[in-house]
Design a protein around this motif. Structure first.
Motif, PDB file in Angstrom:
ATOM      1  N   SER A 211       1.081  -1.089  -0.160  1.00 58.23           N
ATOM      2  CA  SER A 211       0.108  -0.028  -0.159  1.00 58.23           C
ATOM      3  C   SER A 211       0.903   1.072  -0.007  1.00 58.23           C
ATOM      4  N   PHE A 212       0.238   2.379  -0.480  1.00 57.13           N
ATOM      5  CA  PHE A 212       1.144   3.692  -0.292  1.00 57.13           C
ATOM      6  C   PHE A 212       1.505   3.910   1.134  1.00 57.13           C
ATOM      7  N   TYR A 213       0.597   3.542   2.088  1.00 58.82           N
ATOM      8  CA  TYR A 213       0.730   3.969   3.384  1.00 58.82           C
ATOM      9  C   TYR A 213       2.170   3.235   4.029  1.00 58.82           C
ATOM     10  N   THR A 214       2.046   1.987   3.537  1.00 63.18           N
ATOM     11  CA  THR A 214       3.333   1.251   4.157  1.00 63.18           C
ATOM     12  C   THR A 214       4.545   1.650   3.518  1.00 63.18           C
ATOM     13  N   VAL A 215       4.650   1.774   2.061  1.00 67.31           N
ATOM     14  CA  VAL A 215       5.619   2.281   1.409  1.00 67.31           C
ATOM     15  C   VAL A 215       6.106   3.589   1.887  1.00 67.31           C
ATOM     16  N   GLU A 216       5.259   4.578   2.134  1.00 69.14           N
ATOM     17  CA  GLU A 216       5.685   5.954   2.736  1.00 69.14           C
ATOM     18  C   GLU A 216       6.570   5.810   4.109  1.00 69.14           C
ATOM     19  N   ARG A 217       5.979   4.913   4.941  1.00 68.44           N
ATOM     20  CA  ARG A 217       6.687   4.496   6.205  1.00 68.44           C
ATOM     21  C   ARG A 217       8.074   4.133   5.843  1.00 68.44           C
ATOM     22  N   ILE A 218       8.361   3.321   5.097  1.00 66.60           N
ATOM     23  CA  ILE A 218       9.656   2.387   4.879  1.00 66.60           C
ATOM     24  C   ILE A 218      10.624   3.384   4.270  1.00 66.60           C
ATOM     25  N   PHE A 219      10.178   4.383   3.411  1.00 75.34           N
ATOM     26  CA  PHE A 219      11.129   5.345   2.824  1.00 75.34           C
ATOM     27  C   PHE A 219      11.482   6.228   3.948  1.00 75.34           C
ATOM     28  N   GLU A 259      -3.699  13.097  -0.616  1.00 75.15           N
ATOM     29  CA  GLU A 259      -4.974  12.445  -1.159  1.00 75.15           C
ATOM     30  C   GLU A 259      -4.902  11.220  -1.277  1.00 75.15           C
ATOM     31  N   LEU A 260      -3.861  10.244  -1.808  1.00 69.87           N
ATOM     32  CA  LEU A 260      -4.021   8.957  -1.631  1.00 69.87           C
ATOM     33  C   LEU A 260      -3.925   8.431  -0.491  1.00 69.87           C
ATOM     34  N   ARG A 261      -3.113   8.946   0.417  1.00 69.22           N
ATOM     35  CA  ARG A 261      -2.841   8.678   1.831  1.00 69.22           C
ATOM     36  C   ARG A 261      -4.195   8.463   2.689  1.00 69.22           C
ATOM     37  N   ASN A 262      -4.627   9.730   2.493  1.00 66.71           N
ATOM     38  CA  ASN A 262      -6.071   9.724   3.380  1.00 66.71           C
ATOM     39  C   ASN A 262      -7.238   8.865   2.678  1.00 66.71           C
ATOM     40  N   ARG A 263      -7.023   8.552   1.359  1.00 63.93           N
ATOM     41  CA  ARG A 263      -7.933   7.602   0.731  1.00 63.93           C
ATOM     42  C   ARG A 263      -7.787   5.985   1.234  1.00 63.93           C
ATOM     43  N   GLU A 264      -6.294   5.864   1.363  1.00 65.79           N
ATOM     44  CA  GLU A 264      -6.253   4.570   1.845  1.00 65.79           C
ATOM     45  C   GLU A 264      -6.566   4.218   3.428  1.00 65.79           C
ATOM     46  N   LEU A 265      -6.286   5.412   4.081  1.00 64.14           N
ATOM     47  CA  LEU A 265      -6.680   5.262   5.638  1.00 64.14           C
ATOM     48  C   LEU A 265      -8.087   5.068   5.574  1.00 64.14           C
ATOM     49  N   ALA A 266      -8.847   5.787   4.782  1.00 62.83           N
ATOM     50  CA  ALA A 266     -10.353   5.882   4.799  1.00 62.83           C
ATOM     51  C   ALA A 266     -10.990   4.493   4.546  1.00 62.83           C
ATOM     52  N   ALA A 267      -9.951   3.829   3.416  1.00 64.65           N
ATOM     53  CA  ALA A 267     -10.427   2.466   2.973  1.00 64.65           C
ATOM     54  C   ALA A 267     -10.162   1.519   4.078  1.00 64.65           C
ATOM     55  N   GLY A 268      -9.367   1.640   5.134  1.00 61.34           N
ATOM     56  CA  GLY A 268      -9.270   0.846   6.140  1.00 61.34           C
ATOM     57  C   GLY A 268      -7.744   0.108   6.068  1.00 61.34           C
ATOM     58  N   VAL A 269      -6.782   0.690   5.585  1.00 62.39           N
ATOM     59  CA  VAL A 269      -5.627  -0.101   5.429  1.00 62.39           C
ATOM     60  C   VAL A 269      -4.760  -0.467   6.719  1.00 62.39           C
ATOM     61  N   THR A 270      -5.472   0.547   7.909  1.00 63.12           N
ATOM     62  CA  THR A 270      -4.828   0.307   9.076  1.00 63.12           C
ATOM     63  C   THR A 270      -5.577  -0.398  10.086  1.00 63.12           C
ATOM     64  N   ASP A 271      -6.622  -1.225   9.626  1.00 60.13           N
ATOM     65  CA  ASP A 271      -7.538  -1.902  10.172  1.00 60.13           C
ATOM     66  C   ASP A 271      -7.520  -3.370   9.721  1.00 60.13           C
ATOM     67  N   LEU A 272      -7.239  -4.404  10.402  1.00 57.45           N
ATOM     68  CA  LEU A 272      -6.927  -5.905  10.096  1.00 57.45           C
ATOM     69  C   LEU A 272      -8.240  -6.353   9.620  1.00 57.45           C
ATOM     70  N   THR A 273      -9.472  -5.885  10.029  1.00 50.67           N
ATOM     71  CA  THR A 273     -10.744  -6.297   9.274  1.00 50.67           C
ATOM     72  C   THR A 273     -10.891  -5.990   7.971  1.00 50.67           C
ATOM     73  N   TYR A 274     -10.055  -5.041   7.488  1.00 48.30           N
ATOM     74  CA  TYR A 274     -10.154  -4.736   5.952  1.00 48.30           C
ATOM     75  C   TYR A 274      -9.721  -5.847   5.153  1.00 48.30           C
TER      76      TYR A 274
END
Length: 398
Positions: A211-219, A259-274
């Protein structure tokens, strides 16, 4: 936590040669899991990179016309946007057979390819593309920086997911990049993978699903900031990220990043139920594909495949599809023709075989190239042949 368990499968690019047909193949678990802390989706490392990217690696990028067009457009964009010229250095990690760097060479921009599959690297060299036959990481980055200098543009397409130690890989990029240089990386987007039910893109070459969220954290952990991002249609939906040193002020942040970071967070990428119901979608697609094939065979229809991609081998092995359902498959790459698909032992033929046998159905295994393949093979409609695409679920095209 389990993301998807696809049973066991052989290495997807280890095609079986005729003299190996009666030999056993090793099968490894294909079980992707989600990290509960960083939400990186990963496979267990049962097989090393050295085992996967052997000296007789079978994937050559230049056999896809649409991928070559994609590479050519990228080089035009990058040369203009980043002001590249004869004093610049472009380094591509996992440069394959020189499919992309050849376009920079044509612009008289110095290049260096880094390609660990030595047979593929040799093809690039035969095209006049300077290529280093090594795996990339901190050690290789230090070697290149000392012998060739740092990169103005450091790029990699569909490699970030292929490295078992992603931290060593990104740290190497940070070392090799000039102070005002730019990194671009393309990789399949985890959100598109999930939305499109693309479970067949899970195979041993792909250690990570990003996900973009994870890659952003790694970089960020390695002193690199993602300052822009594009969403691309390639490989079922990919991201192209743009990175720079965190202290660099030459490349301002694009609005697309937040915009993409927020869209991913809204989708639930940091929630295991996703991630919880993805495996059931894969199982249902398997059932529907087998139902179609059983019905076609009982009706006396012939079914063949088109392509011998890694994703196709995941699909066929997971679904238990062998020559009882698929008579053969074809591929334009002469490096694959005459061999057999790993695990399923389905023969790989030249595309002319389809014209000779006139099958009722052609199952397109590299579904991401569906339009290209259907254009190339449009003549099958002359005898009533039809195309079948298995992902996200079975579709028959008249």
């Amino acid at each position: 936590m389990t993301f998807v368990d696809l049973g066991t499968s052989p290495l997807c690019q280890n095609h079986v040669r005729p003299h190996e047909f009666n030999c056993a193949e090793p099968f490894y678990p294909l079980h992707a899991r989600v990290c509960r802390e960083c939400f990186l989706v990963q496979l267990d490392e049962f097989v090393t990179s050295e085992e996967i990217f052997q000296n007789d690696y079978a994937y050559f990028s230049s056999y896809s016309a649409s991928w070559l067009r994609h590479a050519s457009r990228y080089t035009d964009m990058a040369a203009t946007r980043f002001g590249l010229n004869a004093q610049s250095l472009v380094v591509e990690v996992a440069s394959n057979d020189g499919y992309l760097l050849q376009y920079f060479v044509a612009k008289d921009i110095p290049v260096l390819g880094v390609e660990p599959a030595l047979n593929v690297a040799e093809v690039a060299r035969s095209k006049g593309i300077n290529t280093l036959g090594r795996f990339f990481g901190r050690e290789t980055a230090q070697y290149i920086a000392a012998t060739s200098g740092q990169a103005d543009l450091l790029l990699g397409n569909n490699v970030l997911a292929h490295v078992p130690d992603i931290n060593d890989f990104v740290a190497g990029m940070q070392l090799l990049l000039k102070p005002n240089g730019v990194i671009t990386m393309e990789f399949p987007h985890l959100l598109r993978l999930m939305e499109g039910n693309q479970f067949d893109t899970v195979y041993h070459e792909h250690f990570s699903y990003l996900s973009f969220y994870t890659v952003e954290r790694i970089f960020a952990h390695h002193g690199l900031t993602l300052f822009d991002v594009e969403e691309l249609p390639t490989h079922g939906g990919s991201l192209r990220i743009y990175a720079r040193h965190t202290g660099c002020t030459e490349w301002p942040l694009s609005e697309r990043v937040a915009e993409l970071r927020n869209r991913e967070l809204a989708a639930g990428v940091t929630d295991l139920t996703y991630y919880a119901d993805f495996e059931e979608k894969a199982k249902e697609t398997k059932r529907k594909l087998l139902e179609f094939l059983i019905e076609a065979k009982r009706a006396g229809k012939t079914v063949v495949g088109y392509g011998a991609p890694g994703k196709g081998n995941t699909l066929l092995n997971y679904c238990g599809i062998r020559t009882d359902f698929l008579d053969y498959t074809v591929d334009v790459s002469p490096h694959k023709q005459g061999n057999f698909l790993p695990g399923t032992r389905i023969p790989i033929c030249h595309p002319d075989r389809i014209w000779d046998t006139q099958p009722d159905y052609v199952l397109i295994l590299p579904w991401n190239l569906r339009e290209e393949i259907m254009d190339q093979m449009a003549g099958i409609r002359e005898w009533g042949g039809r195309f079948v695409v298995p992902i996200p679920e079975v579709q028959v095209f008249e």
